[in-house]
Motif scaffolding. Structure first.
Motif, PDB file in Angstrom:
ATOM      1  N   HIS A 132       0.835  -1.207   0.000  1.00  0.00           N
ATOM      2  CA  HIS A 132       0.000   0.000   0.000  1.00  0.00           C
ATOM      3  C   HIS A 132       0.867   1.253   0.000  1.00  0.00           C
ATOM      4  O   HIS A 132       1.927   1.277   0.611  1.00  0.00           O
ATOM      5  CB  HIS A 132      -0.894   0.018   1.247  1.00  0.00           C
ATOM      6  CG  HIS A 132      -1.689  -1.224   1.424  1.00  0.00           C
ATOM      7  ND1 HIS A 132      -2.779  -1.541   0.646  1.00  0.00           N
ATOM      8  CD2 HIS A 132      -1.537  -2.260   2.296  1.00  0.00           C
ATOM      9  CE1 HIS A 132      -3.276  -2.707   1.029  1.00  0.00           C
ATOM     10  NE2 HIS A 132      -2.537  -3.160   2.017  1.00  0.00           N
ATOM     11  N   ASP A 133       0.372   2.307  -0.672  1.00  0.00           N
ATOM     12  CA  ASP A 133       1.072   3.593  -0.636  1.00  0.00           C
ATOM     13  C   ASP A 133       1.011   4.188   0.760  1.00  0.00           C
ATOM     14  O   ASP A 133       1.979   4.776   1.235  1.00  0.00           O
ATOM     15  CB  ASP A 133       0.448   4.585  -1.628  1.00  0.00           C
ATOM     16  CG  ASP A 133       0.698   4.177  -3.076  1.00  0.00           C
ATOM     17  OD1 ASP A 133       1.693   3.466  -3.346  1.00  0.00           O
ATOM     18  OD2 ASP A 133      -0.103   4.583  -3.935  1.00  0.00           O
ATOM     19  N   THR A 134      -0.164   4.062   1.406  1.00  0.00           N
ATOM     20  CA  THR A 134      -0.335   4.532   2.779  1.00  0.00           C
ATOM     21  C   THR A 134      -1.126   3.502   3.564  1.00  0.00           C
ATOM     22  O   THR A 134      -1.907   2.737   2.995  1.00  0.00           O
ATOM     23  CB  THR A 134      -1.084   5.884   2.852  1.00  0.00           C
ATOM     24  OG1 THR A 134      -2.395   5.729   2.293  1.00  0.00           O
ATOM     25  CG2 THR A 134      -0.319   6.990   2.141  1.00  0.00           C
ATOM     26  N   ILE A 135      -0.894   3.496   4.860  1.00  0.00           N
ATOM     27  CA  ILE A 135      -1.668   2.662   5.782  1.00  0.00           C
ATOM     28  C   ILE A 135      -2.128   3.542   6.933  1.00  0.00           C
ATOM     29  O   ILE A 135      -1.603   4.644   7.132  1.00  0.00           O
ATOM     30  CB  ILE A 135      -0.860   1.448   6.317  1.00  0.00           C
ATOM     31  CG1 ILE A 135       0.379   1.918   7.092  1.00  0.00           C
ATOM     32  CG2 ILE A 135      -0.494   0.506   5.184  1.00  0.00           C
ATOM     33  CD1 ILE A 135       1.115   0.807   7.824  1.00  0.00           C
ATOM     34  N   CYS A 136      -3.095   3.051   7.692  1.00  0.00           N
ATOM     35  CA  CYS A 136      -3.603   3.781   8.849  1.00  0.00           C
ATOM     36  C   CYS A 136      -3.279   2.993  10.110  1.00  0.00           C
ATOM     37  O   CYS A 136      -3.442   1.767  10.140  1.00  0.00           O
ATOM     38  CB  CYS A 136      -5.114   3.968   8.751  1.00  0.00           C
ATOM     39  SG  CYS A 136      -5.613   4.939   7.316  1.00  0.00           S
ATOM     40  N   VAL A 137      -2.826   3.696  11.136  1.00  0.00           N
ATOM     41  CA  VAL A 137      -2.581   3.104  12.451  1.00  0.00           C
ATOM     42  C   VAL A 137      -3.168   4.051  13.494  1.00  0.00           C
ATOM     43  O   VAL A 137      -3.442   5.217  13.206  1.00  0.00           O
ATOM     44  CB  VAL A 137      -1.075   2.871  12.734  1.00  0.00           C
ATOM     45  CG1 VAL A 137      -0.476   1.863  11.773  1.00  0.00           C
ATOM     46  CG2 VAL A 137      -0.283   4.167  12.715  1.00  0.00           C
ATOM     47  N   SER A 138      -3.318   3.563  14.700  1.00  0.00           N
ATOM     48  CA  SER A 138      -3.850   4.409  15.760  1.00  0.00           C
ATOM     49  C   SER A 138      -2.957   5.630  15.960  1.00  0.00           C
ATOM     50  O   SER A 138      -1.731   5.530  15.944  1.00  0.00           O
ATOM     51  CB  SER A 138      -3.935   3.629  17.076  1.00  0.00           C
ATOM     52  OG  SER A 138      -4.351   4.500  18.110  1.00  0.00           O
ATOM     53  N   ALA A 139      -3.602   6.751  16.165  1.00  0.00           N
ATOM     54  CA  ALA A 139      -2.874   7.992  16.436  1.00  0.00           C
ATOM     55  C   ALA A 139      -2.720   8.220  17.940  1.00  0.00           C
ATOM     56  O   ALA A 139      -2.263   9.272  18.360  1.00  0.00           O
ATOM     57  CB  ALA A 139      -3.582   9.175  15.793  1.00  0.00           C
ATOM     58  N   GLY A 140      -3.133   7.242  18.739  1.00  0.00           N
ATOM     59  CA  GLY A 140      -2.897   7.360  20.172  1.00  0.00           C
ATOM     60  C   GLY A 140      -4.119   7.465  21.043  1.00  0.00           C
ATOM     61  O   GLY A 140      -4.008   7.597  22.259  1.00  0.00           O
ATOM     62  N   GLY A 143     -10.741   6.375  18.288  1.00  0.00           N
ATOM     63  CA  GLY A 143     -11.413   7.339  17.438  1.00  0.00           C
ATOM     64  C   GLY A 143     -10.469   8.262  16.685  1.00  0.00           C
ATOM     65  O   GLY A 143     -10.906   9.227  16.070  1.00  0.00           O
ATOM     66  N   LEU A 144      -9.178   7.979  16.732  1.00  0.00           N
ATOM     67  CA  LEU A 144      -8.202   8.820  16.050  1.00  0.00           C
ATOM     68  C   LEU A 144      -7.175   7.922  15.360  1.00  0.00           C
ATOM     69  O   LEU A 144      -6.518   7.104  16.015  1.00  0.00           O
ATOM     70  CB  LEU A 144      -7.505   9.737  17.052  1.00  0.00           C
ATOM     71  CG  LEU A 144      -6.758  10.933  16.486  1.00  0.00           C
ATOM     72  CD1 LEU A 144      -7.724  11.919  15.829  1.00  0.00           C
ATOM     73  CD2 LEU A 144      -5.972  11.633  17.584  1.00  0.00           C
ATOM     74  N   GLU A 145      -7.073   8.068  14.036  1.00  0.00           N
ATOM     75  CA  GLU A 145      -6.131   7.285  13.242  1.00  0.00           C
ATOM     76  C   GLU A 145      -5.205   8.231  12.499  1.00  0.00           C
ATOM     77  O   GLU A 145      -5.562   9.372  12.214  1.00  0.00           O
ATOM     78  CB  GLU A 145      -6.878   6.423  12.210  1.00  0.00           C
ATOM     79  CG  GLU A 145      -7.729   5.327  12.804  1.00  0.00           C
ATOM     80  CD  GLU A 145      -6.938   4.113  13.246  1.00  0.00           C
ATOM     81  OE1 GLU A 145      -6.130   3.599  12.452  1.00  0.00           O
ATOM     82  OE2 GLU A 145      -7.153   3.662  14.384  1.00  0.00           O
ATOM     83  N   VAL A 146      -4.028   7.745  12.165  1.00  0.00           N
ATOM     84  CA  VAL A 146      -3.085   8.506  11.372  1.00  0.00           C
ATOM     85  C   VAL A 146      -2.757   7.673  10.135  1.00  0.00           C
ATOM     86  O   VAL A 146      -2.569   6.466  10.223  1.00  0.00           O
ATOM     87  CB  VAL A 146      -1.830   8.887  12.190  1.00  0.00           C
ATOM     88  CG1 VAL A 146      -1.035   7.693  12.616  1.00  0.00           C
ATOM     89  CG2 VAL A 146      -0.952   9.854  11.442  1.00  0.00           C
ATOM     90  N   GLU A 147      -2.762   8.342   8.989  1.00  0.00           N
ATOM     91  CA  GLU A 147      -2.443   7.698   7.716  1.00  0.00           C
ATOM     92  C   GLU A 147      -1.071   8.171   7.273  1.00  0.00           C
ATOM     93  O   GLU A 147      -0.807   9.374   7.240  1.00  0.00           O
ATOM     94  CB  GLU A 147      -3.502   8.067   6.675  1.00  0.00           C
ATOM     95  CG  GLU A 147      -3.297   7.422   5.329  1.00  0.00           C
ATOM     96  CD  GLU A 147      -4.396   7.776   4.338  1.00  0.00           C
ATOM     97  OE1 GLU A 147      -4.226   7.459   3.149  1.00  0.00           O
ATOM     98  OE2 GLU A 147      -5.423   8.375   4.744  1.00  0.00           O
ATOM     99  N   LEU A 148      -0.195   7.218   6.949  1.00  0.00           N
ATOM    100  CA  LEU A 148       1.161   7.563   6.528  1.00  0.00           C
ATOM    101  C   LEU A 148       1.728   6.454   5.660  1.00  0.00           C
ATOM    102  O   LEU A 148       1.152   5.360   5.581  1.00  0.00           O
ATOM    103  CB  LEU A 148       2.063   7.808   7.738  1.00  0.00           C
ATOM    104  CG  LEU A 148       2.511   6.616   8.577  1.00  0.00           C
ATOM    105  CD1 LEU A 148       3.665   7.032   9.476  1.00  0.00           C
ATOM    106  CD2 LEU A 148       1.412   6.063   9.432  1.00  0.00           C
ATOM    107  N   ALA A 149       2.860   6.721   5.037  1.00  0.00           N
ATOM    108  CA  ALA A 149       3.528   5.719   4.213  1.00  0.00           C
ATOM    109  C   ALA A 149       4.110   4.633   5.121  1.00  0.00           C
ATOM    110  O   ALA A 149       4.679   4.945   6.171  1.00  0.00           O
ATOM    111  CB  ALA A 149       4.633   6.363   3.395  1.00  0.00           C
ATOM    112  N   PRO A 150       3.983   3.360   4.726  1.00  0.00           N
ATOM    113  CA  PRO A 150       4.527   2.285   5.561  1.00  0.00           C
ATOM    114  C   PRO A 150       6.034   2.422   5.798  1.00  0.00           C
ATOM    115  O   PRO A 150       6.531   2.096   6.878  1.00  0.00           O
ATOM    116  CB  PRO A 150       4.197   1.003   4.808  1.00  0.00           C
ATOM    117  CG  PRO A 150       3.465   1.379   3.588  1.00  0.00           C
ATOM    118  CD  PRO A 150       3.310   2.858   3.544  1.00  0.00           C
ATOM    119  N   GLY A 151       6.748   2.928   4.808  1.00  0.00           N
ATOM    120  CA  GLY A 151       8.192   3.126   4.989  1.00  0.00           C
ATOM    121  C   GLY A 151       8.507   4.148   6.065  1.00  0.00           C
ATOM    122  O   GLY A 151       9.480   3.997   6.811  1.00  0.00           O
TER     123      GLY A 151
END
Length: 167
Positions: A132-140, A143-151
């Motif tokens: 994937h170009d970007t993935i989402c993980v918990s932002a902490g 109800g809050l996620e952060v999307e960023l490049a896996p690299g």
């Protein structure tokens, strides 16, 4: 002599978003209304954001031979504990005690982010993230996620990429 401007902490930022901002990484924050009755934090996030569950990754804390280790796997699957242990050179892995995971990371269950943890733990990112170009993980927080490049996620957490997820 001119004073250096102080770095501004993001208003309402979590340690994860503060770490991303400080690193100068491109990311997008997604927020949604968390439903405490939903049976899965990760699936709830994918549904709320309208993102494929293959691109939303959950952060799990495991005990590998007595050491806490972070596993980041797609919410559409589960964690292969044997594969996680092998990825960090261990023999046995089990899910960590939730209270111990919360104390060590500084986050609450359902909101544990692989970024900005109180204590930096060894991290393994499922190698499917690279598709994937970007993935989402918990932002902490829930109800809050952060999307960023896996690299970028791998670089900031010092993660090893390995096949630790099961479909």
């Amino acid at each position: 002599m001119a004073k250096k401007p102080k770095k501004q902490q993001q208003s309402g930022g979590t340690p994860a978003t503060v770490a991303l901002t400080a690193a100068g990484v491109d990311f997008t924050v997604h927020s949604y209304e968390h439903d405490p009755a939903h049976p899965s934090y990760g699936e709830e996030a994918a549904e709320a954001m309208g993102v494929s569950p293959d691109r939303v990754f959950k952060t799990l804390v495991a005990d590998v031979d007595g050491a806490l280790t972070v596993a980041v796997v797609p919410v559409s699957g589960s964690l292969d504990l044997k594969a996680l242990a092998a990825a960090v050179g261990g023999k046995r892995a089990a899910m960590a005690d939730p209270a111990h995971a919360e104390r060590t990371t500084g986050y609450v269950r359902g909101g544990i982010s692989p970024l900005g943890q109180r204590k930096k733990l060894p991290t393994v990112l499922d190698d499917s993230a690279g598709a994937h170009d970007t993935i989402c993980v918990s932002a902490g927080r829930r109800g809050l996620e952060v999307e960023l490049a896996p690299g970028d996620l791998a670089a900031l957490t010092g993660a090893v990429l390995a096949p630790i997820g099961r479909g």
